[in-house]
Design a protein around this motif. Structure first.
Motif, mmCIF file in Angstrom:
data_model
loop_
_atom_site.group_PDB
_atom_site.id
_atom_site.type_symbol
_atom_site.label_atom_id
_atom_site.label_comp_id
_atom_site.label_asym_id
_atom_site.label_seq_id
_atom_site.Cartn_x
_atom_site.Cartn_y
_atom_site.Cartn_z
ATOM 1 N N ALA A 1 0.828 -1.204 0.000
ATOM 2 C CA ALA A 1 0.000 0.000 0.000
ATOM 3 C C ALA A 1 0.865 1.257 0.000
ATOM 4 C CB ALA A 1 -0.926 -0.002 1.210
ATOM 5 N N LEU A 2 1.927 1.271 0.784
ATOM 6 C CA LEU A 2 2.833 2.425 0.782
ATOM 7 C C LEU A 2 3.507 2.581 -0.581
ATOM 8 C CD1 LEU A 2 4.544 2.098 4.290
ATOM 9 C CD2 LEU A 2 2.827 3.769 3.568
ATOM 10 N N SER A 3 3.879 1.448 -1.177
ATOM 11 C CA SER A 3 4.472 1.503 -2.516
ATOM 12 C C SER A 3 3.484 2.089 -3.524
ATOM 13 C CB SER A 3 4.909 0.102 -2.945
ATOM 14 O OG SER A 3 5.299 0.073 -4.300
ATOM 15 N N ALA A 4 2.222 1.666 -3.433
ATOM 16 C CA ALA A 4 1.209 2.183 -4.357
ATOM 17 C C ALA A 4 0.967 3.673 -4.138
ATOM 18 C CB ALA A 4 -0.095 1.408 -4.183
ATOM 19 N N ILE A 5 0.994 4.119 -2.887
ATOM 20 C CA ILE A 5 0.799 5.551 -2.603
ATOM 21 C C ILE A 5 1.917 6.374 -3.236
ATOM 22 C CG2 ILE A 5 0.798 7.270 -0.770
ATOM 23 C CD1 ILE A 5 -0.673 5.247 0.990
ATOM 24 N N ILE A 6 3.135 5.887 -3.145
ATOM 25 C CA ILE A 6 4.263 6.591 -3.769
ATOM 26 C C ILE A 6 4.076 6.667 -5.280
ATOM 27 C CG2 ILE A 6 6.743 6.495 -4.214
ATOM 28 C CD1 ILE A 6 7.078 5.239 -1.453
ATOM 29 N N ASP A 7 3.691 5.550 -5.892
ATOM 30 C CA ASP A 7 3.495 5.541 -7.344
ATOM 31 C C ASP A 7 2.345 6.454 -7.760
ATOM 32 O OD1 ASP A 7 5.585 3.811 -7.972
ATOM 33 O OD2 ASP A 7 4.371 2.036 -7.559
ATOM 34 N N VAL A 8 1.250 6.424 -7.005
ATOM 35 C CA VAL A 8 0.119 7.293 -7.325
ATOM 36 C C VAL A 8 0.520 8.753 -7.206
ATOM 37 C CG1 VAL A 8 -2.152 8.038 -6.508
ATOM 38 C CG2 VAL A 8 -1.664 5.602 -6.752
ATOM 39 N N THR A 9 1.313 9.076 -6.198
ATOM 40 C CA THR A 9 1.776 10.456 -6.038
ATOM 41 C C THR A 9 2.645 10.884 -7.215
ATOM 42 O OG1 THR A 9 1.736 10.186 -3.626
ATOM 43 C CG2 THR A 9 3.021 12.031 -4.521
ATOM 44 N N VAL A 10 3.543 9.993 -7.657
ATOM 45 C CA VAL A 10 4.399 10.307 -8.799
ATOM 46 C C VAL A 10 3.564 10.530 -10.049
ATOM 47 C CG1 VAL A 10 6.175 9.376 -10.339
ATOM 48 C CG2 VAL A 10 6.413 9.125 -7.859
ATOM 49 N N GLY B 1 10.634 -5.306 -13.020
ATOM 50 C CA GLY B 1 9.627 -5.534 -12.005
ATOM 51 C C GLY B 1 9.557 -4.520 -10.891
ATOM 52 N N ARG B 2 10.166 -3.362 -11.058
ATOM 53 C CA ARG B 2 10.144 -2.379 -9.979
ATOM 54 C C ARG B 2 9.726 -1.012 -10.506
ATOM 55 N NH1 ARG B 2 15.989 -3.139 -7.256
ATOM 56 N NH2 ARG B 2 16.558 -3.094 -9.458
ATOM 57 N N SER B 3 8.817 -0.373 -9.797
ATOM 58 C CA SER B 3 8.471 1.025 -10.037
ATOM 59 C C SER B 3 9.194 1.869 -9.000
ATOM 60 C CB SER B 3 6.953 1.209 -9.944
ATOM 61 O OG SER B 3 6.506 0.871 -8.642
ATOM 62 N N LEU B 4 8.983 3.185 -9.025
ATOM 63 C CA LEU B 4 9.625 4.032 -8.025
ATOM 64 C C LEU B 4 9.172 3.667 -6.611
ATOM 65 C CD1 LEU B 4 9.564 7.547 -9.755
ATOM 66 C CD2 LEU B 4 11.527 6.039 -9.391
ATOM 67 N N GLY B 5 7.872 3.393 -6.461
ATOM 68 C CA GLY B 5 7.372 2.988 -5.153
ATOM 69 C C GLY B 5 7.957 1.674 -4.692
ATOM 70 N N LYS B 6 8.073 0.721 -5.597
ATOM 71 C CA LYS B 6 8.638 -0.581 -5.232
ATOM 72 C C LYS B 6 10.132 -0.463 -4.947
ATOM 73 C CE LYS B 6 5.195 -3.323 -7.710
ATOM 74 N NZ LYS B 6 4.346 -2.152 -8.020
ATOM 75 N N LEU B 7 10.837 0.400 -5.684
ATOM 76 C CA LEU B 7 12.245 0.632 -5.376
ATOM 77 C C LEU B 7 12.418 1.185 -3.964
ATOM 78 C CD1 LEU B 7 13.564 2.164 -8.731
ATOM 79 C CD2 LEU B 7 14.413 0.089 -7.628
#
Length: 295
Positions: free
Chosen positions: A27-36, A85-91
């Motif tokens: 969820a935190l990873s998704a929040i970062i990606d959504v923000t980007v 397999g990694r986005s900014l949030g996943k990184l």
């Protein structure tokens, strides 16, 4: 939330026990990606409003639609493909998307995940993704189910490699029925073997007998009489690892791999008896699994 361990084959065809990414971290990873994505989209819309609105309205609307699709769908699809397999949030959170067989995520899979994310994340604010992740044993959201992917944590503790197969027990291990062996028992045996040299000899012998008794009760046939408990555990874990690798990888074209020529060092136990053909092995003793408890 309890972490989950799953066997996964990496891109180098090595089986590892990895930790499935937990929902709060995802969820935190998704929040970062959504923000980007939101920042990119707002920036693009501002540029669009200041430069393209003076042109033909149809052309301006088409450009805005294309930019919206590229931002919402193209960002995760292209970014995850290029970074394996990694986005900014996943990184940021130490996560990675891999295929169900452990291979790196492909563009087709990243595109399926991105298209499903338009509905389950953007249109429905992540509700279906959360519900599906809670219901899935591997924490999969709808996009992962359609794409055949799973999100793993790369910051989980690295686990020691499986023990080598004692050559004297290779024939016995190849006949084992391992369906009754629970993952918790295998993990306990693995941890014991990895720390056996650090234990007091008396405590080591007691633990070896107890753990091996539990393992032997779940497998068949029992080990040859007189086999040291540590060799029994090493053979079971090595055979379990070999079968998992064979299940996840295509069958090789050449002859089957041979076991190492020498057994692994076992602290505090004599060398195992020489291998004898299965038909000459005497019937198992009355003790649990063919080995005697420590004195």
């Amino acid at each position: 939330m309890v972490s989950q361990q799953e066997p996964v084959v990496t891109g180098d065809a090595v089986v590892l026990d990895v930790e499935i990414a937990q929902l709060p971290v995802r969820a935190l990873s998704a929040i970062i990606d959504v923000t980007v994505v939101f920042i990119l989209y707002i920036t693009g819309v501002v540029l669009w409003a200041t430069t393209l609105t003076q042109f033909d309205p149809a052309f301006s609307a088409a450009v805005l639609i294309i930019f919206t699709v590229l931002t919402i769908v193209g960002y995760p699809a292209i970014f995850e493909t290029t970074t394996r397999g990694r986005s900014l949030g996943k990184l940021a959170m130490g996560l990675r998307v891999v295929s169900d067989d452990g291979s790196p995520e492909r563009f087709r899979q990243a595109l399926f995940r991105a298209l499903a994310g338009v509905i389950e994340i953007w249109m429905l604010t992540g509700g279906p993704a959360v519900i599906c992740s809670l219901a899935s044993s591997k924490g999969k959201r709808i996009g992962d189910i359609f794409a055949g992917t799973v999100v793993i944590s790369e910051r989980a503790p690295r686990m020691s490699p499986p023990p080598l197969m004692p050559p004297q027990l290779a024939w016995w291990a190849s006949t084992l029925q391992l369906s009754g062996l629970h993952p918790e028992q295998a993990e306990l045996a693995r941890q014991f073997l990895s720390r056996v040299s650090q234990l007091d000899p008396q405590l080591r012998d007691q633990m070896a007998y107890r753990i091996t008794s539990d393992v032997v009760a779940q497998i068949s046939p029992p080990p040859p009489p007189g086999t040291p408990p540590q060799y029994v555990l090493a053979a079971v874990l090595a055979e379990r690892h070999r079968r998992e690798l064979a299940r996840l990888q295509p069958a090789p074209a050449g002859p089957p791999p041979q076991w190492p020529p020498s057994p692994p060092p076992v602290v505090g136990y004599p060398a195992p008896p020489q291998q004898v053909p299965p038909q000459q092995v005497p019937p198992p003793s009355s003790g649990p699994g063919g080995f005697a408890p420590p004195s």
